[in-house]
Design a protein around this motif. Sequence first.
Motif, mmCIF file in Angstrom:
data_model
loop_
_atom_site.group_PDB
_atom_site.id
_atom_site.type_symbol
_atom_site.label_atom_id
_atom_site.label_comp_id
_atom_site.label_asym_id
_atom_site.label_seq_id
_atom_site.Cartn_x
_atom_site.Cartn_y
_atom_site.Cartn_z
ATOM 1 N N TYR A 162 36.745 41.666 40.058
ATOM 2 C CA TYR A 162 35.640 40.913 41.352
ATOM 3 C C TYR A 162 34.913 39.800 40.486
ATOM 4 C CZ TYR A 162 34.117 41.113 46.076
ATOM 5 O OH TYR A 162 33.735 40.774 47.394
ATOM 6 N N ASP A 163 35.529 38.653 40.867
ATOM 7 C CA ASP A 163 34.932 37.368 40.191
ATOM 8 C C ASP A 163 33.578 36.805 41.054
ATOM 9 O OD1 ASP A 163 34.676 35.041 38.498
ATOM 10 O OD2 ASP A 163 37.067 34.768 38.860
ATOM 11 N N ASN A 164 33.015 35.753 40.802
ATOM 12 C CA ASN A 164 31.535 35.344 41.247
ATOM 13 C C ASN A 164 31.751 34.069 41.920
ATOM 14 O OD1 ASN A 164 29.049 35.971 41.239
ATOM 15 N ND2 ASN A 164 28.554 34.619 39.450
ATOM 16 N N CYS A 165 33.026 33.355 41.757
ATOM 17 C CA CYS A 165 33.044 31.926 42.539
ATOM 18 C C CYS A 165 32.498 31.917 43.829
ATOM 19 C CB CYS A 165 34.359 31.452 42.380
ATOM 20 S SG CYS A 165 34.433 30.874 40.490
ATOM 21 N N ILE B 65 46.835 41.568 37.834
ATOM 22 C CA ILE B 65 47.327 40.341 38.113
ATOM 23 C C ILE B 65 45.980 39.616 38.569
ATOM 24 C CG2 ILE B 65 49.580 40.782 38.916
ATOM 25 C CD1 ILE B 65 49.030 40.249 41.892
ATOM 26 N N ASP B 66 45.864 38.177 38.362
ATOM 27 C CA ASP B 66 44.723 37.577 38.561
ATOM 28 C C ASP B 66 44.484 36.396 39.673
ATOM 29 O OD1 ASP B 66 41.964 35.773 37.459
ATOM 30 O OD2 ASP B 66 42.219 37.439 36.008
ATOM 31 N N TYR C 147 43.134 41.000 41.907
ATOM 32 C CA TYR C 147 41.865 40.356 41.501
ATOM 33 C C TYR C 147 41.247 39.532 42.904
ATOM 34 C CZ TYR C 147 39.603 35.840 40.700
ATOM 35 O OH TYR C 147 38.795 34.411 40.910
ATOM 36 N N SER C 148 40.053 39.466 43.106
ATOM 37 C CA SER C 148 39.199 38.893 44.137
ATOM 38 C C SER C 148 37.836 38.140 43.671
ATOM 39 C CB SER C 148 39.299 39.903 45.424
ATOM 40 O OG SER C 148 38.525 39.047 46.448
ATOM 41 N N SER C 149 37.187 37.596 44.571
ATOM 42 C CA SER C 149 35.959 37.146 44.372
ATOM 43 C C SER C 149 34.832 37.575 45.374
ATOM 44 C CB SER C 149 35.936 35.328 44.096
ATOM 45 O OG SER C 149 34.684 35.106 43.994
#
Length: 401
Positions: free
Chosen positions: A165-168, A81-82, A124-126
Amino acid sequence: MNNVARKILWSLALVLGVVATSSHADAAQTAAEIAPTPQMGFNNWNSTHCRAEFDEAMIRGIADKFIELGLKDAGYTYVNIDDCWADWKRDANGNLKPNPARFPSGIKALADYIHAKGLKFGLYSSAGSWTCEPKKENHGFPGGLGHEKQDAALYAAWGVDYLKYDNCNNEKIDAKQRYGAMGEALRATGKPIFYSLCEWGENKAWLWASAPPVDGNSWRTTGDIEDTYASMLKLFKQNVVLDAYARPGHWNDPDMLEVGNGGMSDVEYRSHFSLWAIMAAPLLIGTDLRKVTPEALHILTNKEVIAVDQDALGVQGKRIRVRDGVHVIVKPLHDGSRAVVVFNEGRSAKEVKVAADELGLDKEKTYTVRDLWEHADAQGDGAIRVRLAPHASAMYRIRAL
Ligand code: GLA
């Protein structure tokens, strides 16, 4: 040495042996054990983005479809899941919590449901203060920056098998430091959690993300894919030149699949899938499998193409020719055979010839050339001759007789 001494030594050796074996069994898995081949699964982002239809009923339905449609049998494992799963704020203990409208039963229950089907679950996380959605400054969902240990422990307790693991909202802190902190925190849980970096290639993750402290299993090499031929083509071109960096445990990720979402023709989706497979890219389905068309399912479940992506040798295909809008990519496979994709990026049909020596084949030998979309064999010197419609690809597996 008398008998008693010998017995004592034997017992000691046995005890030491048992201890050594069990501590080995408990040891954290290495990157190559967690990701011997590129990850295969599903992620909701490309089909739902942040829309309300993204909820636990949908994700359970997708897990059901993995079984019903034969996707699990085809090798798809992760149900991921995103963004937009989390609530606006952490709880009183500083823990992340799910959005109560989307995930009323909680994340652990969802992971349990997915595990009961023999599948794995991804979250998902950032690596920032907030995630990427919604795009309002300081009004997003909480990110992992500065909370790495607490979040990783929570993921492990929930039974999470995979973290994207996102970058925002990264507060301009060095990427290696941010992704390293989460890498270490994930490993400290002792659980084999697949670590998928999503820094869009901004900091050239392929140069540092496979080494400690990050030890990532895959890293995005591109910005976000869109469901258009132009976007798919652009991402392919960015990723195909990075073949030297991919290997078991560590993969280039040109973003998730759009196959089935409606913005490309079936010919283009077939190229998309063939190119991702020959590049040993993650195969993460991005279409709502509860509504998938037979054509899209046919592409996504081509086991001969999937076998190329998942080949145990773990080499990303190398482009050996790009000329006149035609790309030829060759991927060596564990059994000594090689896979080839011939792709026509242009708007006019092309007659393409690839000679046996350009493919590195032995003149003395006879080869079986198997067409992986037609599922048909031909024998000869291994040379390829094919007429390709605009945007079309052909894909082969060439084996010496
Ligand atoms: C970024 C990522 C996407 C997706 C969105 C979610 O754009 O690159 O893959 O996760 O964030 O907000």
